[in-house]
Enzyme design. Structure first.
Site, PDB file in Angstrom:
ATOM      1  N   LYS A 116       0.536  -1.248  -0.001  1.00 52.90           N
ATOM      2  CA  LYS A 116       0.153   0.330  -0.380  1.00 52.90           C
ATOM      3  C   LYS A 116       0.786   1.506  -0.304  1.00 52.90           C
ATOM      4  CE  LYS A 116      -4.135  -2.048   1.261  1.00 52.90           C
ATOM      5  NZ  LYS A 116      -3.595  -3.664   1.707  1.00 52.90           N
TER       6      LYS A 116
HETATM    7  C1  PLP Z   1      -4.307  -4.781   0.496  1.00 56.89           C
HETATM    8  C2  PLP Z   1      -3.281  -6.012   0.449  1.00 56.89           C
HETATM    9  C3  PLP Z   1      -4.180  -6.976   0.159  1.00 56.89           C
HETATM   10  C4  PLP Z   1      -5.137  -6.642  -1.281  1.00 56.89           C
HETATM   11  O1  PLP Z   1      -5.070  -5.555  -2.459  1.00 56.89           O
HETATM   12  P1  PLP Z   1      -6.580  -4.831  -3.102  1.00 56.89           P
HETATM   13  O2  PLP Z   1      -6.010  -4.058  -4.171  1.00 56.89           O
HETATM   14  O3  PLP Z   1      -7.111  -5.174  -1.468  1.00 56.89           O
HETATM   15  O4  PLP Z   1      -7.079  -6.338  -4.005  1.00 56.89           O
HETATM   16  C5  PLP Z   1      -2.809  -7.865  -0.808  1.00 56.89           C
HETATM   17  N1  PLP Z   1      -1.691  -7.955   0.391  1.00 56.89           N
HETATM   18  C6  PLP Z   1      -1.965  -7.267   1.363  1.00 56.89           C
HETATM   19  C7  PLP Z   1      -0.277  -7.483   2.071  1.00 56.89           C
HETATM   20  C8  PLP Z   1      -2.279  -6.098   1.436  1.00 56.89           C
HETATM   21  O5  PLP Z   1      -1.485  -5.499   2.035  1.00 56.89           O
END
Ligand code: PLP
Length: 502
Positions: A116
């Site tokens: 993120k």
């Molecule tokens: C948010 C997240 C996901 C999922 O990603 P999306 O874009 O919501 O599909 C997968 N793995 C981790 C570690 C995350 O923080």
């Protein structure tokens, strides 16, 4: 370039408006009216650029109301070696498992060790510039309800960014010890962190209520502030994710793993469908992608949807060791459906309304067919997740986190079922040290588990020899700045007092 709402064809906004506003008034999500097309020459020109150069090119094609200087500034501030541990914030690791090559795109080298950061390090800069263009002079107040990763990444992104304030709410018993410590030690003069006596849904509902209470909005307006959003449906969070798929392709060509023009598959551990959608958008721009492999944990609502065309969230909710994918409503799927239904806002609105009222909808046969042609859905449970971590580490010494392991496992299933040997990029979304307990159990199943989170980190480091990322290692000696806990009903009061306008 202009943007439409997925649920109202007549809603048209600029990029700055889409980012400042976050979500359309009709409840739909903002999508570009059309996608820039990269021909062979354009794609080739990106081979010679570094990550920042590639990012600037992609951003400038989508953010037509930003100047080149503004985009430069956003990109330069976001993707620094100091924040991402090197010149390439999204490097590839090449390994293999039982004869299958794995090209792992490590997206977790940022300040909070989850993917993120790739978007949340740049969103604050995009947002402040967007606000200046649309609501000049106001300070943005970002409210976040988090189940862990988003809160920390948003705090780290917005800390000390001029004209922004950020308040994060998390469920008092709903985040991991590491996640709690990451948030409560957050630095920055414009940040606040508060636990709520409730679960994630309570936090989310509480935040939504604050957003839509007119008296609170008035109070903010009187003080020259306005609410804005950093959650994953904001276009400013999706756009930065397109860049790393294009960049990974360029890196694979430069590394001699594929020839220019070759197709790749993309494998993504999926929750809210943002990350995988970004790869689909990259493909619409001209990136040669064969298949999008959507990997879920036991909350396999997307696997079923891809296989049957029926989306049904009325099912058991599992709490798994890949918590960022414990999700039954994947918000960004709406954007894919809008696109493959031929930009049909009316039918998208119908499906989303059915989802809201009955928790279920079924797409048309043509949408089903288009989806099946490009997407493969699969899932794996916690046991297989740990088994995958263990096998990959034993065979090649490569350590991955639980979310990435789900993706690797589903990719193995895909290869076994289809025999497809197209080179594939696997998105790795978190550092294994963010989920030390589950990873340690996988690689040292006979060990007695240490008592505390940081002892588990140390033990995992001893067992694997893999370096602990500096931002996590450094947390151990930090003392908590925040210990606020509030009742859900008192969240509005908390916000006003944190902003010193209450
Ligand atoms: C948010 C997240 C996901 C999922 O990603 P999306 O874009 O919501 O599909 C997968 N793995 C981790 C570690 C995350 O923080």
């Amino acid at each position: 370039m202009l943007y439409n709402s997925t649920q109202n064809a007549s809603e048209v906004v600029s990029a700055a408006q889409a980012i400042a506003q976050g979500i359309s008034k009709d409840g739909g999500l903002f999508v570009p009216q059309e996608f820039p097309k990269y021909d062979e020459e354009t794609l080739r020109s990106l081979l010679k650029k570094d990550y920042k150069g590639r990012a600037k090119k992609v951003f400038s094609d989508f953010l037509s109301d930003f100047t080149a200087e503004e985009i430069d500034e956003c990109v330069e501030k976001a993707y620094t070696p100091a924040k991402f541990g090197g010149d390439n914030p999204a490097p590839l690791a090449y390994t293999s498992l039982e004869g299958t090559a794995l090209n792992i795109l490590e997206l977790w080298h940022g300040p909070t060790c989850a993917f993120k950061d790739m978007a949340l390090q740049i969103l604050p800069h995009l947002l402040t510039k967007s606000l200046k263009k649309t609501y000049d002079g106001k300070d943005a107040v970002i409210l976040v309800a988090t189940s862990g990763d988003t809160g920390k990444a948003a705090l780290e992104g917005f800390k000390d960014v001029d004209h922004t304030r950020i308040i994060v709410f998390y469920p008092v018993n709903g985040v991991s010890p590491m996640q709690k410590h990451q948030m409560n030690t957050q630095e920055g003069a414009n940040v606040r962190v508060c636990a709520i006596k409730g679960n994630f849904d309570d936090a989310q509902t509480g935040v939504k209520k604050i957003f839509t209470t007119p008296e609170i909005a008035e109070k903010l307006a009187e003080n020259n502030m306005l609410f804005s959003s950093a959650n994953s449906i904001n276009w400013g969070r999706l756009l930065p994710q397109i860049v790393y798929y294009i960049s990974a392709y360029c890196d694979m060509v430069n590394d001699g793993k594929i020839a220019f023009g070759d197709k790749i598959n993309v494998v993504v551990p999926t929750g809210n469908f943002g990350n995988i959608l970004a790869s689909y958008y990259a493909c619409l721009m001209g990136l040669p992608v064969n298949k999008f492999i959507c990997a879920s944990n036991s909350n396999n609502v997307l696997t079923d949807f891809i296989n049957t065309g029926v989306y049904d969230k009325n099912r058991h909710f599992y709490t798994t060791m890949s918590p960022s994918m414990d999700i039954l409503v994947s918000s960004n799927l709406e954007r894919l459906l809008y696109r493959i239904s031929g930009d049909d806002a009316e039918v998208t609105h119908e499906w989303m309304t059915a989802l809201k009222t009955t928790g279920k909808y079924e797409v048309s046969d043509s949408v089903k067919a288009l989806m099946k042609e490009k997407f493969f859905g699969g899932f794996c449970d916690d046991k297989k997740t740990q088994d995958t971590i263990s096998r990959l580490f034993a065979e090649n010494g490569y350590l991955c986190d639980t979310h990435t392991a789900v993706a690797v496992n589903v990719y193995e299933q895909y290869v076994a079922q289809t025999g497809d040997d197209t080179p594939s990029v696997i998105a790795s979304t978190a550092s294994p040290y963010k989920f030390s307990k589950s990873v340690l159990e996988a690689v040292a199943p006979n060990d007695q588990l240490p008592d505390t989170e940081f002892d588990m980190v140390d033990r995992l480091n001893e067992v694997t020899g893999m370096a602990v990322p500096a931002p996590l290692a450094g947390l151990k000696d930090k003392t908590a700045r925040f210990s606020d806990v509030t009742e859900v009903d008192d969240m509005p009061k908390y916000v006003l007092s944190a902003l010193e306008i209450g």
